[in-house]
Design a protein around this motif. Structure first.
Motif: not given
Length: 150
Positions: A137-147
């Motif tokens: 299980p990978w979990g929900s896709p991460p919400v990352l800060a913009p690079p």
């Protein structure tokens, strides 16, 4: 080890297409009805009791129109049918016909053989490790800060 420099989503897409190409070629060689990659993908996400076109589109990551076109082609080929949804007077369920179920079983057998061919090529342990990683299980896709910009 051969390193291409491509990112993981590209490599996973290539792997999916490798399996898809092998499956479609084997089915065609066996005299099965020709299906497109989109139609094959639809078959893979279809529930036994039937699935709505909207749900098929969501599972496939395509528009409802694309899913509807794939369904229409498979209905015309005699592999799928549309039946009333007992839980909704407005919706219809898409399900395999008897011929579609037979074709689906054949496709599952082909995919097992293709997976074994891959294991013969890259090693049983490698295929086992790949399967184990993809089944975690990978979990929900991460919400990352913009690079950060340089």
């Amino acid at each position: 080890m051969h390193v291409t420099g491509r990112n993981l989503p590209q490599l996973l897409g290539d792997a999916r297409r490798w399996f898809e190409d092998a499956l479609l070629a084997a089915l065609e060689a066996a005299g099965e009805v020709h299906v497109s990659p989109t139609q094959a993908g639809l078959f893979a996400v279809l529930d036994e009791q039937g699935t709505t076109v909207s749900e098929l589109a969501r599972r496939m990551g395509v528009t409802r129109q694309t899913a509807h076109q794939a369904v229409h082609g498979l209905v015309a080929a005699g592999l799928l049918e549309q039946v009333p949804d007992p839980s909704s007077g407005r919706q219809r369920l898409i399900r395999r016909t008897e011929e579609g179920a037979r074709t689906h079983r054949r496709a599952e057998r082909v995919l097992r053989r293709v997976e074994q061919e891959l294991a013969d090529r890259i090693g049983e342990q490698t295929v086992h490790a790949l399967r184990a990683a993809l089944e975690l299980p990978w979990g929900s896709p991460p919400v990352l800060a913009p690079p950060k910009q340089n």
